[in-house]
Design a protein around this motif. Sequence first.
Motif, short mmCIF file in Angstrom:
data_model
loop_
_atom_site.label_atom_id
_atom_site.label_comp_id
_atom_site.label_asym_id
_atom_site.label_seq_id
_atom_site.Cartn_x
_atom_site.Cartn_y
_atom_site.Cartn_z
N LEU A 183 109.48 78.80 10.19
CA LEU A 183 109.06 77.54 9.59
C LEU A 183 109.39 77.51 8.10
O LEU A 183 109.87 76.50 7.57
CB LEU A 183 107.56 77.33 9.80
N ARG A 184 109.15 78.62 7.42
CA ARG A 184 109.43 78.70 5.99
C ARG A 184 110.93 78.55 5.73
O ARG A 184 111.34 77.86 4.79
CB ARG A 184 108.92 80.04 5.45
N GLN A 185 111.75 79.16 6.56
CA GLN A 185 113.20 79.05 6.39
C GLN A 185 113.67 77.61 6.64
O GLN A 185 114.54 77.11 5.91
CB GLN A 185 113.91 80.01 7.36
N GLN A 186 113.09 76.97 7.65
CA GLN A 186 113.50 75.61 7.97
C GLN A 186 113.12 74.63 6.85
O GLN A 186 113.93 73.79 6.46
CB GLN A 186 112.89 75.18 9.30
N THR A 187 111.89 74.72 6.38
CA THR A 187 111.45 73.80 5.33
C THR A 187 112.21 74.05 4.03
O THR A 187 112.63 73.11 3.35
CB THR A 187 109.94 73.95 5.08
N SER A 188 112.44 75.32 3.70
CA SER A 188 113.17 75.64 2.49
C SER A 188 114.62 75.17 2.59
O SER A 188 115.18 74.59 1.64
CB SER A 188 113.13 77.15 2.23
N GLY A 189 115.22 75.41 3.76
CA GLY A 189 116.60 74.99 3.96
C GLY A 189 116.75 73.48 3.89
O GLY A 189 117.70 72.96 3.30
N PHE A 190 115.80 72.77 4.49
CA PHE A 190 115.85 71.31 4.45
C PHE A 190 115.72 70.79 3.03
O PHE A 190 116.44 69.87 2.62
CB PHE A 190 114.73 70.72 5.32
N LEU A 191 114.80 71.37 2.27
CA LEU A 191 114.57 70.89 0.90
C LEU A 191 115.82 71.10 0.04
O LEU A 191 116.17 70.24 -0.79
CB LEU A 191 113.38 71.61 0.28
N GLN A 192 116.51 72.21 0.23
CA GLN A 192 117.74 72.46 -0.52
C GLN A 192 118.81 71.42 -0.16
O GLN A 192 119.50 70.88 -1.04
CB GLN A 192 118.27 73.87 -0.22
N LEU A 193 118.94 71.13 1.13
CA LEU A 193 119.91 70.13 1.57
C LEU A 193 119.52 68.73 1.11
O LEU A 193 120.39 67.91 0.79
CB LEU A 193 120.05 70.17 3.09
N LEU A 194 118.21 68.47 1.07
CA LEU A 194 117.74 67.16 0.61
C LEU A 194 118.10 66.95 -0.85
O LEU A 194 118.54 65.86 -1.25
CB LEU A 194 116.23 67.05 0.81
N LEU A 195 117.92 67.98 -1.66
CA LEU A 195 118.29 67.88 -3.07
C LEU A 195 119.78 67.57 -3.24
O LEU A 195 120.17 66.75 -4.08
CB LEU A 195 117.94 69.18 -3.79
N ALA A 196 120.60 68.23 -2.42
CA ALA A 196 122.05 67.98 -2.49
C ALA A 196 122.35 66.55 -2.06
O ALA A 196 123.20 65.87 -2.65
CB ALA A 196 122.79 68.97 -1.60
N GLY A 209 126.77 66.11 1.31
CA GLY A 209 125.45 66.71 1.38
C GLY A 209 124.58 66.06 2.44
O GLY A 209 123.83 66.73 3.16
N SER A 210 124.68 64.74 2.55
CA SER A 210 123.89 64.03 3.55
C SER A 210 124.35 64.37 4.96
O SER A 210 123.54 64.51 5.88
CB SER A 210 123.99 62.52 3.32
N GLU A 211 125.67 64.50 5.15
CA GLU A 211 126.19 64.85 6.48
C GLU A 211 125.69 66.23 6.91
O GLU A 211 125.33 66.45 8.06
CB GLU A 211 127.72 64.82 6.46
N GLU A 212 125.68 67.16 5.97
CA GLU A 212 125.19 68.51 6.29
C GLU A 212 123.70 68.46 6.61
O GLU A 212 123.22 69.17 7.51
CB GLU A 212 125.45 69.43 5.11
N LEU A 213 122.98 67.61 5.91
CA LEU A 213 121.55 67.45 6.15
C LEU A 213 121.29 66.90 7.54
O LEU A 213 120.40 67.38 8.26
CB LEU A 213 120.95 66.52 5.10
N ARG A 214 122.09 65.94 7.96
CA ARG A 214 121.91 65.36 9.30
C ARG A 214 122.25 66.37 10.39
O ARG A 214 121.60 66.40 11.43
CB ARG A 214 122.76 64.10 9.42
#
Length: 280
Positions: free
Chosen positions: A41-54, A65-70
Amino acid sequence: MAALQGSTLDAINNNQSQLLDEWIVGLEANGATRNLKEQDLRQQTSGFLQLLLASLQDADATGAGSEELRRFLEKLSSSRAQLGHDSHQTAYFIFALKGPLFRLLQQQYKDQPGALAEQLLIISELLDSLGMHTVRTYQVTREAVIRRQQDELLELSTPVVKLWDGVLALPLIGTLDSQRSQTVMESLLQRIVDTGSEIAIIDITGVPTVDTLVAQHLLKTVTAIRLMGADCIISGVRPQIAQTIVHLGLDLSTITTKANLADALKLAIKRLDLGVDARG
């Protein structure tokens, strides 16, 4: 869509630890972490937040960045579906981030209500879009899981049993519709090929009713079995089913039928011993 201000991005970037902690607390409080390990869970939330910032660097949220996030969310929602999460729990992974983000921005723009409203709208629209994307991906994956389970249940509900050397039996239970009929035929024909059996018994004791459609399915299956060089006997023809067949005017005269599986097996063994295609 208006762009996020640099101070918004700075606030998110500088307070990631706080955002993650509050986000995870919200997820846990709403049951959105079921069957998930804390580390994952920690890895998923952290990874998502990094991609969201991008992704937030792009004013229209359509950049790389948005495509990678999706793609990240597609993988996450698929895994959630396989873990048994419902669509609400899956989408809440996104929506639970709104509260911590909004509180952070309220603090950042406490003296700028106009800027606060603008920044909140941008982030809210982006998270809503990502949440809907997550739900759509979840639904596609869940439907695929359901179809696979249905196929597996169909296979389990049509077991082909070897009763004797050269004799196979297929006990049917429940309604025989077009899809199940096709599965029955394929399963039985394959077993005839694999075992070299000469006689197949289809037992309909567990079939509640025999109407015109069911009779047609049975006739097609019998025809296919004969084309494979084997013979077929239908057992389990109860008085009620016999009366129904007569009332419907169905012609099953070309098919050997027996009242129960035991009688069908006796006939099959007799035919094998005699080595003839006797009907009786």
